[in-house]
Design a protein around this motif. Structure first.
Motif: not given
Lengths: 277, 189
Positions: B32, B35-36, B39, B130-131, B134, B137-138, B141-142, B144-145, B176
């Motif tokens: 993941r 994958n991010q 992105q 913006d994309r 974001k 940011q995702f 988060d990923m 960090t997880k 941002e």
């Protein structure tokens, strides 16, 4: 085109699944009661020579008695929950066309209320209201004051194309007369043991009744995107831990997280604030 | 003796299952993160693709230094054809700055400001920015997880055994984290 159904794993659905699992606890609970009731006396009567085999027989006997006593209440509760689950599943499932697992872009042209409706065909007041408040704050229409919310940008409010539901909420937020639904704790579970027939009629409340609404074809398509968004937020973010201040960073995504039951903290914060006022 | 052997086998099976479960969980998280990261790359390339159009639209009105245009072309090529996300990200940062300059110069010309094509490209650029923001940011988060997952016990043992390493978080630019401004025309939820 391959069409099959997908289900939103909503909080209500999770709750029902948990309750169904917990229904099996009826049997060990009865066993424990029987053991406490007659256990010490019976164990004292066992022969020391064949203690293990007699103990094993006793356990089997206890299991059998528990099954006999518990089967009716268990069945009634399980069936009841199954009926509710079926209803929730019906409301929360939609036809998928693209088999979309994740959707990452913002959901354009759809209001928070509509997102909530398309998820399970119901409006949940607390989270939906919270999402609307966040959205109006994000758009700079309202600002949180010590006691209530005030409109801060009249011109923007007039310029925006708001739906009827938006105007209604804006008006009531400003007047500070929005209120919560009363949540009554359900204790009717106790009826199950003493008055099973009454339980079947009145017990456990209706967690979710049949919705008078149905998704249109367009609604099914949106539902698929919403489903993808819920999965994406769940799997790819820590938005469940985000606080209200994170709105400046996450904007729409935080609103989706609240709406799609991925963040309960903000809902609780805003509702607690409401209680304090 | 037999009970001991059965106990040992049962314990070994339990440990094996636990390792498999932990390993699979970490693999899912690692994928993941990758994958991010991809992105972000997709969005950076999308922004790079907007460049020729913007330059072409503004060229007729505004005059840019040759050096600026050369840098834009060079950075764009770097973003589009590199497989290294870090390099692509750095090139994109520089390109973003140049982009800002091009837009700022272009905005000094009233004719260009009224050009529908220019306005549309500007809007598209803003959406892409913006994309990108974001997506980053995702990603964070990923990441960090994933970092949390490989550090907590007992996953830390599995991570060490199978060579799962921490990933670096991307820095969020100050711009941002700015306050969201009211823009009635971009009402979209």
């Amino acid at each position: 085109m391959n069409k099959n159904r997908k289900v939103f794993q909503t909080e209500k659905l999770n709750e029902l699944q948990q309750q169904q699992k917990r229904a099996f606890l009826i049997f060990p609970a009865i066993m424990v009661v029987l053991l406490i009731w007659g256990g010490p006396v019976t164990i004292a009567e066992l022969h020391k020579d064949s203690f293990v085999s007699e103990m094993l027989c006793l356990v089997l006997l206890l299991a059998f008695c528990s099954a006999m006593i518990g089967i009716v209440p268990f069945y009634m509760r399980y069936i009841r929950l199954q009926g509710q689950k079926k209803q929730v599943l019906e409301n929360s499932s939609f036809i998928t066309v693209n088999n979309l697992e994740y959707y990452r872009d913002k959901l354009e042209g759809i209001t928070p209320g509509a997102i909530s409706m398309l998820e399970d065909l119901h409006i949940e007041q607390d989270k939906d209201l919270t999402a609307c408040i966040l959205r109006y704050e994000m758009l700079g229409l309202i600002r949180q004051t010590e006691k209530t919310y005030e409109k801060i940008n009249e011109a923007a409010v007039k310029k925006l194309y708001l739906q009827e539901s938006d105007w209604y909420l804006l008006k009531h937020l400003e007047k500070d007369d929005w209120n919560r639904e009363l949540v009554i704790m359900d204790c009717t579970f106790l009826l199950l043991f003493f008055f099973p027939v009454l339980y079947m009629k009145f017990g456990q409340g209706r967690i979710q009744e049949q919705s008078p609404y149905k998704r249109t074809e367009k609604g099914e398509i949106y539902a698929e995107y919403i489903y993808g968004m819920k999965n994406f937020i769940h799997d790819y973010s820590n938005l469940n831990e985000a606080q209200k201040d994170a709105l400046v960073l996450w904007d729409d995504y935080l609103i989706y997280a609240v709406l799609l039951e991925e963040n309960k903290r903000i809902v609780e914060d805003i509702m607690k604030r409401r209680e304090r006022i | 003796m037999m009970f001991l052997i059965i106990g040992i086998i049962a314990a070994a099976v339990m440990i094996g299952l636990f390792v498999v479960k932990g390993y699979n969980g970490l693999v899912v998280l690692k994928n993941r993160v990758a994958n991010q990261a991809a992105q972000i790359d997709v969005q950076l390339k999308r922004r790079a693709d907007l460049i020729p159009n913007i330059v072409e639209t503004t060229k007729g009105y505004a005059h840019y230094e040759r050096e600026t245009l050369d840098s834009v072309t060079k950075l764009r090529t770097q973003i589009l054809f590199t497989d290294n996300i870090e390099a692509s990200y750095q090139a994109s940062e520089q390109l973003g700055k140049l982009f800002g300059q091009i837009i700022a110069v272009g905005e000094q010309y009233p004719d260009l400001k009224a050009n529908t094509n220019f306005l549309q490209l500007q809007q598209e650029l803003s959406e892409t920015e913006d994309r990108i923001s974001k997506a980053r940011q995702f990603y964070n988060d990923m990441a960090t997880k994933y970092n949390d997952a490989i550090m907590v016990f007992p996953n830390s043992i599995i991570a060490k055994l199978f060579g799962f390493h921490r990933v670096t978080l991307l820095e969020i630019k100050e711009s941002e984290a700015k306050n969201v401004k009211i823009n009635a025309d971009t009402f979209h939820i």
